[in-house]
Design a protein around this motif. Structure first.
Motif, mmCIF file in Angstrom:
data_model
loop_
_atom_site.group_PDB
_atom_site.id
_atom_site.type_symbol
_atom_site.label_atom_id
_atom_site.label_comp_id
_atom_site.label_asym_id
_atom_site.label_seq_id
_atom_site.Cartn_x
_atom_site.Cartn_y
_atom_site.Cartn_z
ATOM 1 N N SER A 1 0.833 -1.202 0.000
ATOM 2 C CA SER A 1 0.000 0.000 0.000
ATOM 3 C C SER A 1 0.866 1.249 0.000
ATOM 4 N N HIS A 2 2.033 1.156 0.612
ATOM 5 C CA HIS A 2 2.971 2.278 0.618
ATOM 6 C C HIS A 2 3.770 2.308 -0.678
ATOM 7 N N THR A 3 4.133 1.119 -1.155
ATOM 8 C CA THR A 3 4.960 1.048 -2.363
ATOM 9 C C THR A 3 4.238 1.640 -3.571
ATOM 10 N N ILE A 4 2.960 1.325 -3.705
ATOM 11 C CA ILE A 4 2.221 1.718 -4.916
ATOM 12 C C ILE A 4 2.014 3.218 -5.006
ATOM 13 N N MET A 5 2.237 3.906 -3.841
ATOM 14 C CA MET A 5 2.070 5.350 -3.819
ATOM 15 C C MET A 5 3.323 6.068 -4.296
ATOM 16 N N GLN A 6 4.452 5.326 -4.448
ATOM 17 C CA GLN A 6 5.730 5.937 -4.797
ATOM 18 C C GLN A 6 6.009 5.799 -6.290
ATOM 19 N N THR A 7 7.004 6.558 -6.709
ATOM 20 C CA THR A 7 7.422 6.460 -8.112
ATOM 21 C C THR A 7 8.623 5.521 -8.253
ATOM 22 N N GLU A 8 9.352 5.309 -7.160
ATOM 23 C CA GLU A 8 10.521 4.434 -7.196
ATOM 24 C C GLU A 8 10.372 3.327 -6.147
ATOM 25 N N LEU B 1 10.472 1.128 -2.835
ATOM 26 C CA LEU B 1 10.425 1.340 -1.384
ATOM 27 C C LEU B 1 11.355 0.294 -0.746
ATOM 28 N N VAL B 2 12.369 0.761 -0.018
ATOM 29 C CA VAL B 2 13.349 -0.142 0.602
ATOM 30 C C VAL B 2 13.226 -0.037 2.127
#
Length: 708
Positions: free
Chosen positions: A51-58, A60-61
């Motif tokens: 859910s956090h990853t899909i909000m980013q453009t690059e 998420l680590v």
């Protein structure tokens, strides 16, 4: 291209993690589309790292989830699968929309995730996206193919697809109906399967040419073509052709409509708009169009307008079936008399028009007219009966008589009217005097209504005498029009217009009633044997109640039937012979006298003397006037007197103006006469004064006219 499971397995090996997966997110859930090292199928979206990853453009680590405030108390961290290390990269479609994530996970933390690692993960994400797009296209293709096949199966139009070599790849149910070939027979065959033999090779070759880059001539257009049914018959189709690419190769599709019914409807509508449905000759609209075209071009043209004499009698006696048969036969006969470039049109009823382009010579037009009249006059067999008709014909010529269709048809119509007035079975050429006569008739017709309303008609009476001693025996009632502007008008100025108007029968009845009233007045004033002659018109017979009308008037006026003599002319006899005989017999049985006016001047046959209940013949004034100078006229007078004697008919001579004529007629045995020698037509008062009959009734009041 590797599948999703292969991609996540490859990712796990490359990054030495036990868990890798592709997740897709909807509003409430995270679904693991492909996975390795993970037993879960889905999780609640609230706890999903993705859910956090899909909000980013690059990417998420998360190197250690227990140290990250976003995830340290996440159930997936505190419980199975005990995630410590997580890397996720969003999967974005070519349009930029995030559709899911590619993720790595481990229960052990890490201290780094290098740029090279990020690039490698991005490459794996790209592979995943390519696979997703391919899957989407496959699904879309299957959906499109399903929709296409569903639409094609229910389409009333034939749908046919072909490959670049012109072989059929698709054939729907409507195509089976249209062409007669089952789908199994058609698919794989050349498109020439539906092409007529003489045109084969062209269509398949054309598709091959376009497939190889040639310029399409038919693609994107709707055209009509002949097609071939399985049974070999040809029929018209409407075809719309389209082109597209399938796996790099050209493909073609066509929508086909069977337009036989449409063509038939178009043909039917064309015929209704342009042809007379009974004779299939061009109709009035086509005639006017062709005539205007010729006239505008300044070319000469002869216009022949004709109608059939006696057609109404055929319809009345034998029915409309006979009438229709006559019209069809006459159309064929007229066509046989003209050139292929001429136009023969039926205007309606029994009226035809012939156009003779490039003929401006009246003599040539007259030759054609004579041949048509002769053809029409040939006997016609119908249902075992031999029918005979004749034709009257009027001729107008452009540019002499007009320069447009309206003028030329009007002139031909006037000439036709003249031909009918001249005895029928003839043709007449238009002349300007006919137009003047028509204008006069139009003015006269407009004024007749006023004359009827205002009681402007009056009766004059011309004495009839016994030639042996000059004694008064009766009078002929003669109508006059007391015109408010032109004064007293004789019948020659208006009677032809009146006879063809809607007032004819009404005025005729008024004349009859007025004359009978006057006759009874003079009988009462000292002339008990007085006889009144009254001219009848065609309209009184056509109405069908003449016998009843005469009886009613005799009863109303108290005039004995024997004191009334009704005069008929040849025109009435020739137009209504069948109805006329019965009516005249009924009147004769009442005691009314029947006189034949102007006998010997026309076409009336001697057989009329046998079939008609006549009581008197009237010798026309032309024979009386010529009698002294012409042996022929004397012979005619003698013949009429002899006929009267043989048939038991009285004879009276008209137009006696001299003592010599009087003496000659008396010598030949003529019993009675009338003419200027004995007295001109005069008003009732003058007539009464001349013969000592007391006052006449004078001018009949409007109430009598209205009663008629």
């Amino acid at each position: 291209m590797p599948g999703f499971t292969q991609i996540v397995a490859l990712a796990a090996r490359l990054f030495e993690v036990p868990t890798a997966f592709v997740s897709l997110l909807d509003r409430d859930r995270q679904v693991f589309h492909a996975k390795v090292g993970l037993s879960l199928c889905e999780t609640n979206r609230e706890v999903a790292f993705c859910s956090h990853t899909i909000m980013q453009t690059e990417a998420l680590v998360v190197l250690d989830a227990t140290l990250d405030p976003r995830f340290h108390d996440n159930p997936l961290v505190t419980g199975p699968p005990h995630i410590r290390f997580y890397v996720g990269i969003p999967l974005r479609s070519p349009s930029g929309h995030a559709v899911g994530t590619l993720c790595l996970a481990d229960s052990r933390s890490r201290n780094a995730f290098s740029d090279i690692d990020r690039q490698t993960l991005q490459q794996l994400a790209n592979l995943t996206l390519d696979r997703m797009e391919l899957r989407r296209l496959e699904v879309a293709h299957r959906a499109s193919q399903s929709r296409f096949e569903q639409i094609a199966s229910t389409s009333p139009d034939g749908i046919i697809c072909a490959d670049a070599s012109g072989h059929i790849t698709f054939w729907n149910a409507a195509a089976e109906q249209i062409f007669g070939h089952e789908s199994a027979e058609a698919v794989g065959q050349s498109i020439d399967l539906i092409v007529p033999e003489r045109m084969r090779g062209g269509h398949g070759g054309g598709l091959h040419r376009v497939a190889n880059g040639g310029k399409p001539r038919l693609v994107g257009k709707t055209i009509e073509l002949p097609a071939r049914h399985k049974d070999g018959t040809e029929f018209p189709i409407e075809l719309s052709l389209s082109k597209w690419q399938e796996e790099g190769r050209a493909a073609f599709g066509s929508i086909v409509r069977d337009i036989r019914e449409r063509r038939a409807n178009e043909e039917r509508l064309f015929r209704l708009a342009h042809l007379d449905p009974l004779t299939e000759l061009p109709n009035r609209a086509v005639l006017r169009e062709r005539l205007d075209e010729i006239a505008i071009a300044g070319r000469p043209v002869s216009v022949l307008m004709l109608d059939l004499d006696g057609f109404k009698e055929v319809n009345d006696s034998y029915g409309h079936g006979a009438g229709d048969s006559v019209l069809r036969v006459m159309a064929t006969r007229i066509l046989a008399c003209v050139r292929p470039i001429d136009t023969v049109s039926r205007l309606g009823g029994d009226e035809f028009v012939v156009l003779l382009p490039d003929i401006g010579d009246p003599l040539r037009a007259a030759e054609v007219a004579s041949s048509i009249i002769a053809a029409v006059a040939e006997p016609f067999e119908y249902d075992g009966q031999t029918l005979r008709l004749s034709a009257s014909l009027g001729i107008a010529i452009a540019p002499s008589h007009g320069d447009n269709a309206g003028e030329l048809l009007g002139c031909a119509d006037l000439a036709l009217y003249q031909a009918k007035g001249d005895g029928r079975h003839c043709h007449r050429l238009f002349s300007p005097v006919l137009r003047h006569q028509a204008q006069r008739a139009r003015v006269c017709r407009d004024e007749l209504g006023r004359a009827v309303e205002r009681a402007e008609f009056v009766l004059f009476y011309q004495p009839q005498v016994r030639l042996s001693d000059g004694a008064l025996v009766g009078a002929e009632a003669l109508i006059r029009w007391q015109h408010p502007d032109r004064g007293l008008l004789a019948p020659a100025a208006f009677i032809d217009v009146l006879d063809s108007s809607r007032y004819a029968a009404q005025v005729g009845d008024w004349v009859l009633r007025t004359a009978c009233t006057q006759a009874e007045a003079w009988r009462s004033a000292g002339a008990p044997d007085f006889r009144m002659g009254v001219n009848l018109c065609s309209a009184q017979f056509q109405r069908g109640d003449l016998s009843e009308t005469v009886r009613a008037i005799l009863s109303d006026t108290s005039l004995p039937a024997s004191s009334l003599e009704l005069e008929i002319t040849e025109n009435i006899v020739l137009r209504q012979e069948i109805e006329l005989i019965a009516t005249l017999h009924s009147l004769r049985e009442t005691g009314v006298g029947i006189a034949f006016d102007d006998y010997g001047t026309g076409y009336a046959s001697l057989s009329l003397l046998k079939r008609f209940p006549l009581t008197r013949l009237k010798i026309d004034r032309s024979f009386v006037t010529g009698m002294l100078a012409s042996h022929h006229d004397v012979t005619i007078v003698r013949a009429i007197l002899q006929l009267g004697l043989g048939f038991g008919l009285s004879v009276i001579a008209e137009g006696i103006e001299t003592e010599a004529e009087h003496a000659c007629l008396r010598t030949e045995g003529c019993q009675e006469g009338q003419g200027y020698l004995f007295g001109k037509p005069m008003p009732a008062d003058s007539f009464a004064a001349s013969y000592g009959l007391g006052a006449g009734t004078g001018r009949t009041p409007a109430t009598l006219l209205g009663a008629a």
